[in-house]
Structure formats: C-alpha cells, structure tokens
Design a protein around this motif. Structure first.
Motif, PDB file in Angstrom:
ATOM      1  N   ARG A 224      11.250   6.286  -7.239  1.00 57.60           N
ATOM      2  CA  ARG A 224      10.720   5.664  -8.465  1.00 57.60           C
ATOM      3  C   ARG A 224      11.760   4.735  -9.086  1.00 57.60           C
ATOM      4  NH1 ARG A 224       9.127   9.873 -11.498  1.00 57.60           N
ATOM      5  NH2 ARG A 224       7.946  10.641  -9.918  1.00 57.60           N
TER       6      ARG A 224
ATOM      7  N   THR B   6       5.119   8.008   2.710  1.00 60.19           N
ATOM      8  CA  THR B   6       4.948   6.857   3.277  1.00 60.19           C
ATOM      9  C   THR B   6       5.064   6.846   4.768  1.00 60.19           C
ATOM     10  OG1 THR B   6       5.479   5.202   1.697  1.00 60.19           O
ATOM     11  CG2 THR B   6       5.598   4.368   3.787  1.00 60.19           C
TER      12      THR B   6
ATOM     13  N   LYS C  30       0.807  -1.073   0.119  1.00 58.21           N
ATOM     14  CA  LYS C  30       0.021  -0.044  -0.061  1.00 58.21           C
ATOM     15  C   LYS C  30       1.000   1.066   0.074  1.00 58.21           C
ATOM     16  CE  LYS C  30      -4.100  -1.970   2.896  1.00 58.21           C
ATOM     17  NZ  LYS C  30      -4.193  -1.627   4.220  1.00 58.21           N
ATOM     18  N   TYR C  31       1.946   1.077   0.657  1.00 61.73           N
ATOM     19  CA  TYR C  31       2.762   2.468   0.825  1.00 61.73           C
ATOM     20  C   TYR C  31       4.168   2.168   0.278  1.00 61.73           C
ATOM     21  CZ  TYR C  31      -0.960   3.227   4.037  1.00 61.73           C
ATOM     22  OH  TYR C  31      -2.285   3.107   4.792  1.00 61.73           O
TER      23      TYR C  31
ATOM     24  N   SER D   9       9.848  -4.655  -6.156  1.00 59.38           N
ATOM     25  CA  SER D   9       9.208  -4.491  -4.646  1.00 59.38           C
ATOM     26  C   SER D   9      10.481  -4.353  -3.724  1.00 59.38           C
ATOM     27  CB  SER D   9       8.353  -5.394  -4.550  1.00 59.38           C
ATOM     28  OG  SER D   9       8.009  -5.516  -2.859  1.00 59.38           O
TER      29      SER D   9
ATOM     30  N   ASP E  51       5.745   0.793  -1.566  1.00 53.60           N
ATOM     31  CA  ASP E  51       6.133   0.292  -3.274  1.00 53.60           C
ATOM     32  C   ASP E  51       5.157   1.278  -3.995  1.00 53.60           C
ATOM     33  OD1 ASP E  51       7.710  -2.041  -2.568  1.00 53.60           O
ATOM     34  OD2 ASP E  51       6.464  -3.457  -3.066  1.00 53.60           O
ATOM     35  N   ARG E  52       4.532   2.102  -3.399  1.00 50.48           N
ATOM     36  CA  ARG E  52       3.578   3.099  -4.280  1.00 50.48           C
ATOM     37  C   ARG E  52       4.093   4.576  -4.013  1.00 50.48           C
ATOM     38  NH1 ARG E  52      -2.442   1.264  -3.792  1.00 50.48           N
ATOM     39  NH2 ARG E  52      -2.228  -0.877  -4.722  1.00 50.48           N
TER      40      ARG E  52
ATOM     41  N   GLN F 202      11.620   1.577  -7.169  1.00 46.35           N
ATOM     42  CA  GLN F 202      10.138   0.973  -7.391  1.00 46.35           C
ATOM     43  C   GLN F 202      10.031   0.328  -8.747  1.00 46.35           C
ATOM     44  OE1 GLN F 202       7.876   4.727  -5.919  1.00 46.35           O
ATOM     45  NE2 GLN F 202       7.721   3.915  -4.082  1.00 46.35           N
TER      46      GLN F 202
END
Lengths: 260, 260, 260, 260
Positions: free
Chosen positions: B108, A161, A151-152, B115, A154-155, B111
C-alpha cells in the motif's frame, strides 16, 4: 495457408543438482537462488545472441528453443558453464513438428543416459540438430493479461496479484499442452510466451476463451512466425502491441484478428 | 507452546517496467530475461548476506522477507541498483504477525505513492522496520515433492514434470494463503519455501493432505523458526533432510512429527 | 593536525588457481576472464555494501580495505563464494597504521598456512579485525590525469593512451609504496585510488610532482578521510571534483590546497 | 616461413562514461567497479563464444581482437548492452597486418564521430570487417613469469608482488608496441597475452631478454597461430605448458625453440 513448422528443443539439465544442494549440508538458499538465476541468465545471453530462446522452467531443468543453433554451439555452451560454475550441465536436443514431441525426444536422450541424480552421468551432449536446408518456420505466441497493472498490481497486494497471474498461466499452459502440444512459459510480469506448432487464429481465441471461462482472467495474445525463436517472438511482441493499441484480443502476424 | 512470530516484508518493484520493455519498440526477450534474473540475483546476494530472503515472484515485483534489515540497508540497495541498471526500483516495507498482512501494508505504501506504471513515481523508499528490541522469531516451511526425480524428472518429459510441480505449487500456495495468510514461493526444482505465521504441526499435515487430495502429488515439509529468514529457513532445510531420511512427511524444528 | 589512521586490509586469494586454470588442459581464456571479473564484482558488491573497498590487483589475488567488516562477514563471503564458484578463496586480514604493514601481516597469515598453489590449503580464514572501540579514520586519495580525454583518449589510439596511463600509474604506485607505505590501485579510465597512512598535503603535491618529472604526465588528486574506505573515498571524490572545477592539483578534505 | 597475419581489432568505448560517473554527484566506487567488471565479463562471454578475445585495458575503453566476428554480431552486442546497462557503448573496428595499425584505424572511426565525452555521440557502430575469403591467421603470444608463486606470491606481500609483475608487464608492453606494433595485455596472475603481427622466434627471445635486462624479471612465452584469437591463443597456452614442462623460455607453435 500455414506451412509446416519445425521446432528444435534443447533440455538443459544441471547434473546431479539436488544432492549437490544439500552436500555436505544444506547450502544457503540465497546462494542457490543466485547460482540458478545467474546460470539461467548466462544461458539466455548465449542462446539469445544466436536468436534462440531459453525459459527458466524449474531452473535445474531449463527448456530452450534452439532452431538455428548447431551442435558445436551446444558443446561450447556446455564447456563454458563447466569452466565457470561449481555445477555442470547435460544437453539433450531434438527436432519435431510439435514442440512437446521435440522435448520428449530431447529428454529421452538424457534419461536413457542415466538419472538426473546419477553422479556419474555428467555433461551428456546428445542431439540432432536442424540442418541449414531443412529449416522451416516456428510459431511463437506472446500472451499477457489485459490491463494487469490497473486491475491487479495497483490494487491488490503482490501475492494476490501473483495468485491471479499464476492461475491464468496454469490454466493456459495445461490447455495449450493438452490441446496442441505447445509449450507455454511464464516470463515475468503478466507475460507468457508459448512455442506452438502450426496453429490457426481460432486456436488462440479458444485459448483466451478457455482461460476466461476457467479462471476469469482476460488475456490478449500476439502471434508471430519466423526462422528462429527470436524472429517469431519478436513478431509476436509487435502483434501484441497491436492488441494493446487496438483493443483486440488476438493478433496474428501483425494482421487484425478475423473470425475463421 | 508457540510464541508470536513477526514478519517484516519488503516489496521490491521495478519502476515503470512494463512501458520500458516496449519503448521505443519491444526489447529482445532474452535481454529482458537476463536483466530480470541478474537483478533478482543481485537482490538475493544483498539480502541473503543480511540473512534475509527474496523470492523472484513475477521478477518485476519481488517479495522479500527482511527481518533484521534496516532502512539504511534498504536505501543502500536501492542506490546500488540505480547505479548499475537501466531501471530503478521502489521499496515498500512493513511488519505484521501474518506475512500477507505485512505485504499488504508494504504494498500500500507504494500504491498510494502512485501507479507501478507512473513514470514520475520512481525510487520510492517507504517503510517501517523492526527495531532491535521488538524482534521476534519467524517461521519458514520448506516443502518438496517426495521422490520427484524418480516419479517425474527421470520418467516424463520436462514440461509434463513441470505441469505436475506447478499444480502442486498452485494448490499449496492458494491453500496456505487462504487458510493462514502464509506466502509460499516456488524456488526451483521441486521446492517451495513458505513464510508462515505461527502454525502448529497440524497445519502442515493438513496442507500436505490438501495438495494430495487436490492434485494427487505427495509433498513433505520441514519447518523451522529463527530470528531471520535464513535462520528459520536453514532449520527448515535440516528438518526436511530428516523427512527424507526417516520417510516422515512433516518435521518441525528438527523433532519427529507426532500427531497433535 | 592529523590523528592516527588505522587500516584493516584483507587479502583475498583464490586457492590453487594457477594449476586449476590448466587442468586437465588449459581453459578458454575468455572463460577465465569472465570468472575472474565476476568474482571480483561479487566481492566488490559484498564489501562495497559494508562501506569497504576491494581492488582487482592481479584478480587471483585481490586487496581489500575492510575497516568496519568483522570476522563473521568475512566467513560469510568465503562461504558464499564456495557455494557459487568452481574455485574457493582464502582470506587473511590484519590491521596496522600503514596499509602496507597491514597487508604484510594479512599476507603472512596465508603464507604460513601454505603455498597459494598447495592444493590442500583451501579456505583459510585468518585474521584480526578492528573492534568497534579501536576504530579510527583512514585516508584515501583519488588521483586522475588532468584532461585525459582531451590529451589522450580523443587523440591517440587506445593502446598508446593506455601506455601513458599505465606509466603514470606505475610511477605513482612505486613512489607511494616506497615513500609512505601507501597502496595505490588503478581503478579504470584514468583513475587511481590510494589507501594511505596519515599524510600531509605536501606528500600529495610531491607525488604529483614526482610523476610529472618521471613520466611527464600531469595528475590531480583529492584526499578524504573517514571511518570506512567508502567514507574516505567519497570525500576524496568530492575533493577531486573541486580540483576539476578550480584547476588545483591537490585538494584535501574539501579544503583548497595550501602550502604547509 | 611465415605467411602474412591479419588482425581485426575492435575498440569498445563506453559513451560519455566519465561525466556519468560523477553526475549528479560521484557514484559509489564499488558500484562503478561492479558495473565495469560485469560489462567486461559480458563482452568477454559474447566475443569469447565467437572465438574472439577482449581485454579490459582501462575498462571504459576495451580492446578486442575480433577476427571472424562480423558487423551483425557487433550490432547485436551493442544492442544487448544498451538493453541491460545504464550506459551504452560505441564500437569501432578495423583490419591491418599490425595490430596497432588496426587499432589506430578502429579508434579513428570513433574519434572522428566525436569525443568520448560528447554526450550526443552515442552508440557509434563503424567498421570494416574481414570477409570470409580474406581471412588469414593471427599470432598470439602468452607470457608468464617463471616460478612466480615461489619467487613472489608465497614470499612477498601481494602489493610488492604486484609491483614486480606490473613492472615486467610495463616493460614488455612498451617493447612489443615500439618494436613490433604488437598489443600486450595483462590478464591476471602473472600472465600477459600479446596479439602480434608475424614475428619470428628471435623476436620473442629478444622480448624476454629485454624484460630481464630492464627490470630483472624472468619470463617465458608460448606462441600460437590460428584463424581466430581463441585458436591462436589456445595454441599459445599449450606452447607455454611446454615451456613450463621443459624449462625452455620460448616455444613456438608447440615446437621446441631453436636459434634462428
């Protein structure tokens, strides 16, 4: 169903640290960060090998849960730090049913000896310690965020985060402090370890619900009991593994959560 | 009056750390705390001696401000950690006017490689680094709580003191992030270090006022600029000393705060 | 065939250490051991990341090979140790063709400033440093004992193994010092790293033969050259791998040993 | 006049370390030095707080004197290192009247389990430990060089000083090993700590005389006894202070040396 818990809490306070960091002029920030984190690591090793826990809190003031660690060991820790660091520490210890009451009493022992920035108040060693006979269990809860990586981490970018994790932690720490006199500490990643008085399962489901209502972040928690912080915390970690495996949000003592 | 600032940000992420901490079964919490804080200390020494800053953030993800540290140095840091720890790290670096944008781009890069819990995504080293010619200043602000020792440390128990500091920090970090894309980090005691884009004095007085309105805690702040995090941060520390000495709440670049 | 080598040597001396260890009364030996070895580790990290080498020698006096590390970096190391340890260090640096001559000159800079146990002689920083233009190669040899594990570690008790290794080291260090002005250091296990002036292969075969005659222990050695201690030492390690693989006793610059 | 001493010795051996240092290719020497010295420091802190001693010896093999440290503590040390380092350790422990016999037996426990470079022989934990009831004293001697700073450190270059100290140490270690089964370790500066069986004062005057005859270096020695390495070693340090103060060359248990 629950017997009484007793928590022995030690406040580790660096003596006169603030003034030292800027005398004769401000010291390099990365040297201060290194000093603080290595001092914490040393205390963590010392106490950890005695099955106690310490939390970095503000680094110049660290809170430890020291059931089973006697006065001689505290003296030894204090001497060893004094031998190896450019700063010294004061240690205040006390015992109570609720962790915050133990901390309050431990803290007062240092405060009555003098200010944290009183340069003549150094290496205070004051405390009461649980005797072998009056030791009882303590309770530790290990929280984390459900699917934090997906949810955090990796995003979002790491700071956003962190804002989420920090808000969940802030909400949880205040709730547990106010409702139960429990002390909750962020320990890295998305993990919070709370030292609690005797609390039933409903207290933990309420805490999880409170954080979700308050800041919209979903937590799960494993709860353990034991004669030492390590023993209780280790049971809590195993219970949290059960949450992760079974998709439950509260696991007590390894048993699946049931409504109470 | 202000020239453009440029911030180079590096995300330091421990590879696949979450699973490692519980495989084959949960590891002792104090060993994890020791590992994390010593790893942070090592990164702080490495980067600090290159006039960069690193903040522990969540420990498994650390944010560094690395103006002046090139790709070869990043590779060297990564190799050294791999040689000395049971875990490895990935490093993503990027450059932008606003710190949060630099972090976003740095993040990024990791990412998109996979993961944080992908066990085959290890030791990523990806980034763009400021060249010697396009280096410009960055801005750092050093906040602390006015009379924290007298108001909190010497009066309350440490956890309640910590709740106050944590609330001030939470309020400040969110405000600076949202209003300015600045990244603010708690660095121990009652200190917060913020890496900022070009901000005028009014932005800092507003931040101080925001925290006082929001959580009723009084801050003061010194602000510095320089070619590196250390240089800017050191100027900020000196400016904060001026606040302490003169009772002002904002000091910029060593000059007394005037209304703007 | 050989161009001139130049070695920059830095003496790292803990200020007034002896008296400190017994004031006000003797300090715990394990605290002293911890302090010394962590201080060495910190210097090793600092210098190692600049491609320099440091050897623990007597711990209170450490010898470093610092080609490529300038005066500013030395000042930074000194400040950082002063910020983080209960002791401070003095640093003397000099440059010469033969390592022992560089050390002699480096050492004299501290000795003329005062005794190692003069409590008012602290944080001396004195030296000459190679400029970018006058840098030339240095030569490093990496020795180990042929089949140490099979002959000693797995057969004898560790102390008797150590006596053998120590005798080989003692014989080798004295020979290289007297014959060539080279400085050889035990670095753990069965490894000795020697910083040498320009030496031909025959000097190394003679050294190996000398030790075998003197104490009946069989050595092998890889020799490397490079612009820094790390570069030369790394080539030496690779050359030593060739010895292990090919059963030769001397390997120079990765080329098989031939008589000269 | 002397009661029987009993020494519990633990061999700490890094598992399969040699191959690890060169796989997949040689690792940077300063990273290895850092890893080794920090691992030693951690073991020193762990055992030191239990009043035991550990000596770095060859770093990949360390010898510890562990009277009073039980099997559970040894297991805990092994687990903690495995959690925090890229290498693991095996521990063999045994008990005997003469230190070298205890080491021999401790060592054999590891050797019979497999080679130090057998990659499948990891984390061996094998030993016998003194029980509470059969604990008796051990004897520790602390030697140093008379006026080392004035004669060597302040006059010679550090390497030539080191050659002198190293020769004295080599001569002393071999004499004590052969004559008495004692284990002597260089601990930095001009200090040697020896763990001994029951030895009368004449054994120490003979040792001092032997080194003076052999390598022309003058030693002095304080000798202590106690239930742990720390207790015995601390008494020895105090006795050595008496030597320094009174100009005597042997002090036993704090009493002035008399002929026997």
């Amino acid at each position: 169903m629950f017997t009484v818990t007793t928590t022995q809490v030690t406040l580790v306070q660096i003596d006169n640290y603030g003034p030292w960091t800027t005398t004769p002029e401000p010291r390099r920030e990365m040297d201060l960060q290194t000093l603080q984190s290595r001092l914490f690591a040393d205390v963590a090793q010392f106490l950890g090998h005695r099955d106690a826990y310490v939390f970095f809190t503000r680094f110049d003031n660290m809170i430890a849960v020291t059931n089973g660690v006697d006065g001689a060991a505290h003296a030894s820790l204090q001497e060893s730090i004094g031998n190896r660091y450019p700063v010294s520490v004061s240690l205040g210890t006390a015992v109570a049913e609720r962790p915050v009451d133990a901390l309050e009493a431990a803290n007062r022992r240092l405060q009555t000896a003098g200010s944290a920035q009183d340069e003549s108040r150094t290496e205070v060693l004051a405390g009461e310690y649980l005797s072998e006979t009056d030791r009882s269990d303590l309770q530790v809860a290990h929280f984390d965020v459900v699917n934090a990586t997906g949810k955090y981490t990796d995003r979002l970018n790491e700071f956003d985060t962190f804002i989420n994790i920090e808000q969940a932690y802030g909400s949880l720490m205040r709730h547990l402090r106010e409702a139960h006199g429990a002390l909750a500490f962020f320990v890295g990643g998305d993990n919070v370890v709370a030292v609690c008085p005797d609390l039933p399962e409903s207290a933990f489901s309420s805490a999880v619900a409170h954080v979700e209502d308050d800041v919209d972040i979903e937590l799960q928690v494993g709860v353990g009991r034991g004669a030492s912080a390590h023993e209780a915390g280790f049971a809590a970690k195993h219970a949290l593994e059960d949450c992760r495996h079974d998709g439950t949000s509260v696991e007590l003592f390894g048993a699946p959560a049931v409504s109470d």
